[in-house]
Design a protein around this motif. Structure first.
Motif, PDB file in Angstrom:
ATOM      1  N   SER A 118       0.820  -1.216   0.000  1.00 47.15           N
ATOM      2  CA  SER A 118       0.000   0.000   0.000  1.00 47.15           C
ATOM      3  C   SER A 118       0.850   1.260   0.000  1.00 47.15           C
ATOM      4  O   SER A 118       0.333   2.361  -0.249  1.00 47.15           O
ATOM      5  CB  SER A 118      -0.938  -0.002   1.208  1.00 47.15           C
ATOM      6  N   PHE A 119       2.151   1.122   0.272  1.00 45.88           N
ATOM      7  CA  PHE A 119       3.068   2.264   0.254  1.00 45.88           C
ATOM      8  C   PHE A 119       4.024   2.119  -0.929  1.00 45.88           C
ATOM      9  O   PHE A 119       4.509   1.023  -1.200  1.00 45.88           O
ATOM     10  CB  PHE A 119       3.895   2.336   1.545  1.00 45.88           C
ATOM     11  N   PRO A 120       4.310   3.202  -1.635  1.00 51.75           N
ATOM     12  CA  PRO A 120       5.342   3.134  -2.683  1.00 51.75           C
ATOM     13  C   PRO A 120       6.676   2.713  -2.083  1.00 51.75           C
ATOM     14  O   PRO A 120       7.031   3.140  -0.975  1.00 51.75           O
ATOM     15  CB  PRO A 120       5.395   4.577  -3.220  1.00 51.75           C
ATOM     16  N   SER A 121       7.401   1.851  -2.782  1.00 51.37           N
ATOM     17  CA  SER A 121       8.639   1.298  -2.231  1.00 51.37           C
ATOM     18  C   SER A 121       9.662   2.379  -1.919  1.00 51.37           C
ATOM     19  O   SER A 121      10.360   2.316  -0.907  1.00 51.37           O
ATOM     20  CB  SER A 121       9.235   0.281  -3.213  1.00 51.37           C
ATOM     21  N   GLU A 122       9.752   3.407  -2.792  1.00 52.50           N
ATOM     22  CA  GLU A 122      10.730   4.470  -2.551  1.00 52.50           C
ATOM     23  C   GLU A 122      10.419   5.235  -1.272  1.00 52.50           C
ATOM     24  O   GLU A 122      11.319   5.558  -0.484  1.00 52.50           O
ATOM     25  CB  GLU A 122      10.765   5.438  -3.740  1.00 52.50           C
TER      26      GLU A 122
END
Length: 278
Positions: A118-122
């Motif tokens: 659910s969170f962008p990896s960066e």
């Protein structure tokens, strides 16, 4: 075997593989190829041009750029490959568990993956390093934490795809155990997808580690690393712009080579779709 034959027929892919092989050899035997220590400073020789003693010149502290570039392979490329290997092992193990046993185990693993995805990896990597602090080990841990869920879901989808094949059903009817089916049938069948995913993502990990070092959140000075070399060169980019060429081109060529090899593997193994979460 057909996939290997197709790959051998792709000359450009072979060139990229040969280039990456030479890069790895240069990193392994960096002490033999480097004319100087990557930490050796000589202020009298700072910003020296290309010479026999300094093949790529020197930086603002008089350190040999060529030597630091070679030793930087160990921290930039080798660190990325180590991160990829650990991430793939974790993703493969959990993906196999979820895809083979299904039921409650599948549900639990997939819900945990949903939370991480659910969170962008960066953003997640930056947040983790912000909490743990900059450093070599923290970069590896942050990258693994941010990427394992994506690999787990991808491996699970591959396992579900192959478990419905007729030869898998025949093996179950013949009384073959789950471990035997996974080891002899599912893992070999998923080799193509795994190789494509790993190769394509290796370049992204190299870019991420270099970017974190460039921002001062990854590898710390004076350790030689390509992103760190760009960080140090940016302070003199107006008067000595060539300082950024060596590490910048090294990142460009290595990442491009991994991408081209990944595309060739995708064609060779006839992998029709590789979805990537950006």
């Amino acid at each position: 075997m057909r996939g290997i034959k197709r790959l051998m027929d792709d000359r450009f892919a072979l060139v990229c593989i040969g280039f990456l092989f030479l890069v790895l050899i240069a990193g392994i035997f960096a002490p033999l190829f480097a004319p100087h220590s990557p930490y050796e400073m000589n202020v009298k020789e700072k910003f020296s041009g290309i010479s026999w003693d300094y093949p790529l010149g020197t930086d603002q502290l008089g350190r040999c750029i060529f030597s630091r570039l070679l030793y930087g392979i160990r921290t930039t490329v080798f660190l990325s490959l180590l991160t990829m290997v650990i991430t793939i092992l974790i993703g493969t193990m959990l993906g196999m568990l979820a895809g083979v046993f299904r039921g409650k185990m599948d549900e639990i693993i997939m819900r945990i993956c949903d939370v991480f995805l659910s969170f962008p990896s960066e953003v997640m990597i930056l947040a983790i390093i912000g909490m743990m602090g900059p450093g070599l080990l923290n970069v590896v841990l942050a990258t693994i934490i941010a990427k394992w869920a994506w690999y787990t879901r991808m491996i699970r989808s591959v396992v579900l795809q192959y478990t419905d094949q007729h030869y898998i059903q025949v093996a179950k009817v013949a009384g073959c155990g789950t471990t035997h089916i996974v080891r002899r049938h599912i893992l070999p069948a998923a080799t193509g997808e795994l190789s494509v995913l790993a190769t394509l993502d290796a370049g992204a990990v190299i870019l991420m580690i270099s970017a974190l070092s460039f921002l001062g959140l990854g590898v710390q000075a004076p350790m030689p690393e390509w992103g760190m070399m760009l960080n140090e060169a940016k302070n003199v980019m107006v008067v000595h712009p060539y300082q950024m060429l060596a590490p910048g081109l090294a990142i460009l060529f290595v990442v491009a080579a991994f991408q081209f090899v990944g595309d060739s593997l995708q064609d060779a193994w006839n992998v029709k779709r590789v979805s990537r979460r950006r």
